[in-house]
Scaffold this active site. Structure first.
Site, mmCIF file in Angstrom:
data_model
loop_
_atom_site.group_PDB
_atom_site.id
_atom_site.type_symbol
_atom_site.label_atom_id
_atom_site.label_comp_id
_atom_site.label_asym_id
_atom_site.label_seq_id
_atom_site.Cartn_x
_atom_site.Cartn_y
_atom_site.Cartn_z
ATOM 1 N N TYR A 156 0.857 -1.204 0.000
ATOM 2 C CA TYR A 156 0.000 0.000 0.000
ATOM 3 C C TYR A 156 0.881 1.238 0.000
ATOM 4 O O TYR A 156 1.841 1.307 0.770
ATOM 5 C CB TYR A 156 -0.900 0.019 1.237
ATOM 6 C CG TYR A 156 -2.346 -0.224 0.876
ATOM 7 C CD1 TYR A 156 -2.965 0.594 -0.063
ATOM 8 C CD2 TYR A 156 -3.074 -1.252 1.454
ATOM 9 C CE1 TYR A 156 -4.284 0.376 -0.419
ATOM 10 C CE2 TYR A 156 -4.394 -1.476 1.093
ATOM 11 C CZ TYR A 156 -4.994 -0.662 0.156
ATOM 12 O OH TYR A 156 -6.281 -0.866 -0.205
ATOM 13 N N GLU B 231 -0.519 4.799 -0.495
ATOM 14 C CA GLU B 231 -1.338 6.000 -0.758
ATOM 15 C C GLU B 231 -0.511 7.257 -0.541
ATOM 16 O O GLU B 231 0.239 7.363 0.436
ATOM 17 C CB GLU B 231 -2.572 5.989 0.150
ATOM 18 C CG GLU B 231 -3.647 5.062 -0.416
ATOM 19 C CD GLU B 231 -4.618 4.553 0.634
ATOM 20 O OE1 GLU B 231 -4.125 4.140 1.699
ATOM 21 O OE2 GLU B 231 -5.821 4.578 0.381
ATOM 22 N N ASP C 226 -6.123 13.436 -25.343
ATOM 23 C CA ASP C 226 -6.122 12.029 -24.935
ATOM 24 C C ASP C 226 -5.380 11.282 -26.046
ATOM 25 O O ASP C 226 -5.953 10.959 -27.086
ATOM 26 C CB ASP C 226 -7.567 11.544 -24.793
ATOM 27 C CG ASP C 226 -7.650 10.060 -24.452
ATOM 28 O OD1 ASP C 226 -6.620 9.372 -24.545
ATOM 29 O OD2 ASP C 226 -8.759 9.602 -24.115
ATOM 30 N N THR D 2 -3.511 5.925 -22.092
ATOM 31 C CA THR D 2 -3.353 4.579 -21.555
ATOM 32 C C THR D 2 -1.873 4.214 -21.707
ATOM 33 O O THR D 2 -1.122 4.915 -22.392
ATOM 34 C CB THR D 2 -4.198 3.561 -22.342
ATOM 35 O OG1 THR D 2 -3.955 3.775 -23.731
ATOM 36 C CG2 THR D 2 -5.678 3.708 -22.050
ATOM 37 N N LYS E 8 -1.437 0.491 -25.190
ATOM 38 C CA LYS E 8 -1.768 0.399 -26.624
ATOM 39 C C LYS E 8 -0.451 0.421 -27.411
ATOM 40 O O LYS E 8 0.370 -0.461 -27.209
ATOM 41 C CB LYS E 8 -2.730 1.525 -26.999
ATOM 42 C CG LYS E 8 -4.100 1.406 -26.293
ATOM 43 C CD LYS E 8 -5.099 2.387 -26.842
ATOM 44 C CE LYS E 8 -6.498 2.160 -26.289
ATOM 45 N NZ LYS E 8 -6.745 2.851 -25.008
ATOM 46 N N ARG F 91 -1.443 -2.688 -18.747
ATOM 47 C CA ARG F 91 -2.748 -2.016 -18.789
ATOM 48 C C ARG F 91 -2.772 -0.939 -17.712
ATOM 49 O O ARG F 91 -2.537 -1.220 -16.534
ATOM 50 C CB ARG F 91 -3.841 -3.058 -18.536
ATOM 51 C CG ARG F 91 -5.221 -2.662 -18.929
ATOM 52 C CD ARG F 91 -6.061 -3.897 -19.159
ATOM 53 N NE ARG F 91 -5.675 -4.539 -20.403
ATOM 54 C CZ ARG F 91 -6.086 -4.162 -21.615
ATOM 55 N NH1 ARG F 91 -6.944 -3.168 -21.755
ATOM 56 N NH2 ARG F 91 -5.667 -4.782 -22.699
HETATM 57 N N1 DSN Z 1 -11.336 0.336 -25.938
HETATM 58 C C1 DSN Z 1 -10.311 1.200 -26.475
HETATM 59 C C2 DSN Z 1 -10.147 1.027 -27.919
HETATM 60 O O1 DSN Z 1 -10.312 -0.087 -28.388
HETATM 61 O O2 DSN Z 1 -9.831 1.963 -28.622
HETATM 62 C C3 DSN Z 1 -10.511 2.603 -26.103
HETATM 63 O O3 DSN Z 1 -10.482 2.727 -24.734
#
Ligand code: DSN
Length: 423
Positions: A60, A62, A206, A232, A235, A241
């Site tokens: 933990y 925080e 974003d 994110t 990707k 993730r």
């Molecule tokens: N689910 C994602 C995508 O496939 O683009 C976006 O968050």
């Protein structure tokens, strides 16, 4: 009893939980034998996965490095500081938060820090390639804020910046969001900054889909044109993730960090933050630039090959890792295409195309992306092969014998480019 229980605590997953062990094995096999063309997916490295399965999951922490609510944080402080230093170097940002659990929570943290319920937020229409957290009525963003969507021109399928400016002047948004999930072209971040300045709006990008390409110098960076950048980490950037937030103005530091913790999250996932640090370290290496350049070359080669197979590509091509395929002239909708391609071990997702006559659960398109196949080592040479497989599968979507042959071809192609060969 205590000894037995301790032994069980050290036993491997295969013994403790054969059901989950078997399912993980099944998913490994699925990934091994499938061509992964979902634009938002990738294959994390062994190093990223090792960090994620580490003892850091037990801690933990925080608070933030040097200012925690728990003892024993001296090691995780170093982990988080490394992740922060690396991501700031990677993107040329002055400040970062790597605690957000996801891209959705990164957006939520920025909205909660700088918007009040009822404020006007301008973002890309989901039906033209935006994201749920960019104002969809079924998402908190669409329920809390007054959403003004912008979109693409029907004739070019490229963002209509003149219309965006007209809408901004008319509606005076407090924030404009750039970035998308199904828009293949380069965003004009400088133009959006100019629109924001004209109407006194904050600019949030974003960059989730494009973050790997941006780190690798293959897509223009939004950093100098934005107040905040969210992403994110799983990707095109190929990490675990998770999410992150970057910014350059120190005035935003306290509101953003407070918004993440204690605003919307509790304890950070230190094992995931360690894996983010590993991913950023990998992305700082020269070979990452080569990988990102190959992702883009592959997307452009796949787009050209799909056109040669008779498909229409929205906006005529791509500047990134993804392409949106219009299936209308092929006599199948997105739903049937996704199911058919699943049957031949090609993984895609149905996707609305701009001005789509079909409902979002059916759609007239599929979205294809090249980050995962590029990680496997596929190059431009294989893209026409993939386009042909897709074309044949969709033309013969009710021909079971042909689908079986195509599936065998896909499995043979996958075997030439192995993954998880270290697991
Ligand atoms: N689910 C994602 C995508 O496939 O683009 C976006 O968050």
């Amino acid at each position: 009893m205590a000894t037995l229980s301790r032994n069980r605590h050290s036993s491997p997953l295969s013994e403790i939980d054969p059901a989950i062990f078997a399912l993980i094995g099944k998913e490994e096999e699925r990934q091994r034998n499938n061509l992964e063309l979902i634009a938002s997916e990738n294959i994390a490295s062994r190093a990223v996965r090792e960090a994620m399965m580490s003892v850091l999951t037990d801690k933990y922490a925080e608070g933030y490095p040097g200012r925690r609510y728990y003892g024993g944080c001296e090691v995780v402080d170093e982990v988080e500081t490394l992740a922060l230093d690396r991501v700031k170097e990677l993107y040329g940002a002055n400040f970062a938060n790597v605690q957000v659990h996801s891209g959705a929570q990164a957006n939520m943290a920025v909205y909660f820090a700088f918007l009040k319920p009822g404020d006007t937020l301008m973002a890309m229409n989901l039906a033209h390639g935006g994201h749920l957290t960019h104002g969809s009525p079924v998402n908190f963003s669409g329920q809390l804020y007054n959403i003004v969507p912008y979109g693409v021109r029907q004739d070019t399928e490229v963002i209509d910046y003149d219309e965006m400016e007209r809408l901004a002047v008319e509606n005076k948004p407090k924030m404009i969001v750039s970035g998308a999930t199904a828009y293949s072209r380069q965003f004009d971040f400088a133009r959006i900054r100019a629109i924001c300045d004209k109407v006194g709006a904050l600019h949030l990008c974003d960059m989730s889909h494009y973050s790997g390409l941006i780190a690798g110098g293959q897509y223009d960076s939004p950093l100098t044109h934005c107040d905040f950048v969210t992403s994110t980490t799983h990707k095109s950037i190929r990490g675990p993730r998770g999410g992150m937030i970057l910014w350059n103005n120190d005035e935003y530091t306290k509101p953003i960090n407070m918004s993440v913790f204690p605003g919307i999250q509790g304890g950070p996932l230190m094992h995931v933050i360690a894996a983010k640090a590993v991913c950023f370290g990998e992305a700082l290496r020269p070979e990452f630039k080569v990988y990102q350049a190959q992702i883009k070359k592959n997307a452009q080669a796949l787009s050209a090959a799909m056109i040669a197979e008779g498909f229409r590509i929205c906006s005529g091509g791509t500047d990134s890792h993804l392409l949106l395929v219009d299936l209308q002239s092929f006599g199948v909708n997105g739903k049937i295409a996704q199911i058919t391609l699943d049957e031949v071990n090609i993984t895609t997702n149905k996707n609305s195309i701009p001005f789509d006559p079909e409902k979002p659960f059916i759609t007239s398109g599929i979205r294809l992306g090249t980050p995962a196949v590029t990680t496997r080592g596929l190059t431009e040479a294989e893209m026409p092969v993939i386009a042909k497989l897709i074309g044949k599968a969709l033309k013969g979507h009710d021909d079971e014998a042909m689908k079986a042959e195509l599936k065998a071809e896909v499995i043979a192609l996958c075997a030439k480019f192995p993954i998880h060969d270290w697991s």
